[in-house]
Design a protein around this motif. Sequence first.
Motif, PDB file in Angstrom:
ATOM      1  N   THR A 199       3.868  -0.755   7.021  1.00  0.00           N
ATOM      2  CA  THR A 199       3.117  -0.814   7.977  1.00  0.00           C
ATOM      3  C   THR A 199       3.396   0.048   9.191  1.00  0.00           C
ATOM      4  O   THR A 199       2.456   0.352   9.941  1.00  0.00           O
ATOM      5  CB  THR A 199       2.825  -2.054   8.403  1.00  0.00           C
ATOM      6  N   ARG A 258      -0.711  -4.820  -9.423  1.00  0.00           N
ATOM      7  CA  ARG A 258      -1.426  -5.295  -8.452  1.00  0.00           C
ATOM      8  C   ARG A 258      -2.775  -6.174  -8.465  1.00  0.00           C
ATOM      9  O   ARG A 258      -2.909  -6.921  -7.771  1.00  0.00           O
ATOM     10  CB  ARG A 258      -1.857  -4.111  -7.522  1.00  0.00           C
ATOM     11  N   LEU A 309       3.113  -6.376   1.498  1.00  0.00           N
ATOM     12  CA  LEU A 309       3.307  -5.706   0.048  1.00  0.00           C
ATOM     13  C   LEU A 309       3.207  -3.962   0.468  1.00  0.00           C
ATOM     14  O   LEU A 309       3.655  -3.162  -0.440  1.00  0.00           O
ATOM     15  CB  LEU A 309       2.454  -6.109  -0.687  1.00  0.00           C
ATOM     16  N   ARG A 310       2.988  -3.752   1.682  1.00  0.00           N
ATOM     17  CA  ARG A 310       2.923  -2.261   2.027  1.00  0.00           C
ATOM     18  C   ARG A 310       3.606  -2.056   3.240  1.00  0.00           C
ATOM     19  O   ARG A 310       3.705  -2.949   4.118  1.00  0.00           O
ATOM     20  CB  ARG A 310       1.571  -1.914   2.171  1.00  0.00           C
ATOM     21  N   ASN A 337      -0.184   3.986  -6.410  1.00  0.00           N
ATOM     22  CA  ASN A 337       0.370   3.035  -5.333  1.00  0.00           C
ATOM     23  C   ASN A 337       1.664   2.951  -5.405  1.00  0.00           C
ATOM     24  O   ASN A 337       2.556   3.328  -4.485  1.00  0.00           O
ATOM     25  CB  ASN A 337      -0.221   1.770  -5.150  1.00  0.00           C
ATOM     26  N   ASP A 338       2.257   2.330  -6.458  1.00  0.00           N
ATOM     27  CA  ASP A 338       3.739   2.232  -6.661  1.00  0.00           C
ATOM     28  C   ASP A 338       4.400   3.163  -7.369  1.00  0.00           C
ATOM     29  O   ASP A 338       5.682   3.492  -7.809  1.00  0.00           O
ATOM     30  CB  ASP A 338       4.131   0.752  -7.044  1.00  0.00           C
ATOM     31  N   GLN A 385       3.526   4.986   5.754  1.00  0.00           N
ATOM     32  CA  GLN A 385       2.884   3.941   5.794  1.00  0.00           C
ATOM     33  C   GLN A 385       1.842   3.820   4.718  1.00  0.00           C
ATOM     34  O   GLN A 385       1.081   4.569   4.470  1.00  0.00           O
ATOM     35  CB  GLN A 385       1.941   4.173   7.444  1.00  0.00           C
ATOM     36  N   GLY A 386       1.411   2.322   4.319  1.00  0.00           N
ATOM     37  CA  GLY A 386       0.659   2.018   3.520  1.00  0.00           C
ATOM     38  C   GLY A 386       1.146   2.355   2.117  1.00  0.00           C
ATOM     39  O   GLY A 386       0.646   1.886   1.065  1.00  0.00           O
ATOM     40  N   ALA A 387       2.561   2.731   1.965  1.00  0.00           N
ATOM     41  CA  ALA A 387       3.104   2.961   0.727  1.00  0.00           C
ATOM     42  C   ALA A 387       3.465   1.288   0.010  1.00  0.00           C
ATOM     43  O   ALA A 387       3.962   0.490   0.903  1.00  0.00           O
ATOM     44  CB  ALA A 387       4.460   3.713   0.589  1.00  0.00           C
ATOM     45  N   MET A 388       3.559   1.206  -1.202  1.00  0.00           N
ATOM     46  CA  MET A 388       3.934   0.011  -1.921  1.00  0.00           C
ATOM     47  C   MET A 388       5.370  -0.158  -1.764  1.00  0.00           C
ATOM     48  O   MET A 388       6.154   0.805  -2.071  1.00  0.00           O
ATOM     49  CB  MET A 388       3.553  -0.037  -3.341  1.00  0.00           C
ATOM     50  N   LEU A 389       5.843  -1.414  -1.369  1.00  0.00           N
ATOM     51  CA  LEU A 389       7.307  -1.883  -1.273  1.00  0.00           C
ATOM     52  C   LEU A 389       8.037  -2.306  -2.404  1.00  0.00           C
ATOM     53  O   LEU A 389       9.320  -2.585  -2.420  1.00  0.00           O
ATOM     54  CB  LEU A 389       7.336  -2.852  -0.192  1.00  0.00           C
TER      55      LEU A 389
END
Length: 521
Positions: A310, A325, A307-308, A338-339, A316-320
């Motif tokens: 990598t 959530r 979901l993030r 996050n998103d 890196q770590g961003a929501m896709l």
Amino acid sequence: MIRLLKFSMYTFLLAGLLVSCKKGGSKSSWKKKDGTSDVTGWHYNDKDQGGYYVAKPKDIKTGPGLVFVQGGTFTMGSTEEDVMGDNNNFPRRVTVNSFFIDKTEVANVHYREYIHWIENVFSDPQYEAVVQGAKPDTLVWRSELAYNEPYVEYYFRHPSYNYYPVVGVTWRQAHDFCIWRTDRVNELALIKSGYQNKNLIKQEMNGGGQDNFNTKSYLMGEYEGVPGKPKKNPLKDAQGRPRTTVAFEDGILFPDYRLPTEAEWEYAALGLVSENPAPRKNEKKRGEELIANKQVYAWKNDGYDNLRATKKGAMQGAMLANFKRGNGDYMGVSGGLNDRSAIPASVTSFYPNGFGLYNMSGNVSEWVADVYRPNSLLDVDDINPYRGNVFMQVDKSGGEGNMRDSLGRIKMIPENDSALADRRNYQRSYAIDYLDGDSASRVFYGYGVTTLISDQSRVIKGGSWLDMPYWLSPGARRFYEEYESSATIGFRCAMTHYGAPESGSTKTKTGNFFPKRRQKR
């Protein structure tokens, strides 16, 4: 003496024959120009030999907004645990042929363009129901225990939301939008090619009503419009005279825009081409018939929960994807969202999948063409699977010149079942409920009595901004009635691809071609 006489007579006859060819004959009758029929030997595009016009194949044009999706086989349905206990997405291997699909969801600005056209072309008061019936239901944002009134007023029309996905649109409205889009794209294609006058659009937008351009009406000769004068016109009739009416075989018009089938949508969402370690790049390289991983969501497997992002770097770590959530968490904490979207986000937000498609998981769920049945994945064919066929024919009861309805479209009626008795591939025009309630399926649907499933139940896919991650999987499926709408459901269009399945280029071949063997003497 005798030999000289024979030679002079032969020379005279040959010269006469050449003169007659120059005066009354056509060189094309004697010399191959644009191809010769393998079944008759007659020349194509030759007025002296029938005038049968054959267009040379050209690279397939991709319609506005579309991307090419190379087809193939895949496991349709969920391969994850069915935690909802729906038992409606049994995994099954199927094949989907190549097709085109919108890169993004249809946005507010696109749908407002449609409304703008409807309001101007059907400005006569008699069409008021048509105008109102095309508009999305903005009241879908309302909730008894939430302050969503600003979205009711602004989400669809404010410029800040131009490129956010349109919502509040029923399946029927999405279907009509596809018809309208087909006609506008083909109308412009004819104008650009010079086969329709450029003032045609102005006339339509000035209350044209029934006399608006419709592709099927045009091809059937029920719509004439204002023919143009193309500078270079390769189209000829049987007598070799230039013609201004285009046929579909001429390769100028686009196929219909339509809603994607459930199988097409799911295949496109998975984007499994990114899981192929060595795809074919050209004719010299065959490519690997291999899929390395089964994706959980619309993006390539990468990380623990997928979901993030990598990969090391700024993202890196961003929501896709845009999704919920957890309870009460729609976009994260202030200063570290996050998103970055509480409701639907821009249609080009987040990372595109292997086919270059945006938001196939999250943002808004999407209408697809199929009628919903829990057992569809077991019942449908294993190539181009689809449930929802109603086989139609043109209504010719009004006679030639009177086959259009009040909107300018060709009137269609279901085929007569009595005329299908001798067919082997189908015997009924209404195939939506095929295998329902018969001895082969033993499945019965009593809408409103024992089930909520009806022949108007349409599949929705993809998960939305209001959904938890489970629904973001392309294999997950739910349904809504085709006359209902929601703040969580949008759509995108598709188009059938024709020609070689690997691309739209005429250089790409269908099938495998081996070197020709020389026969031994």
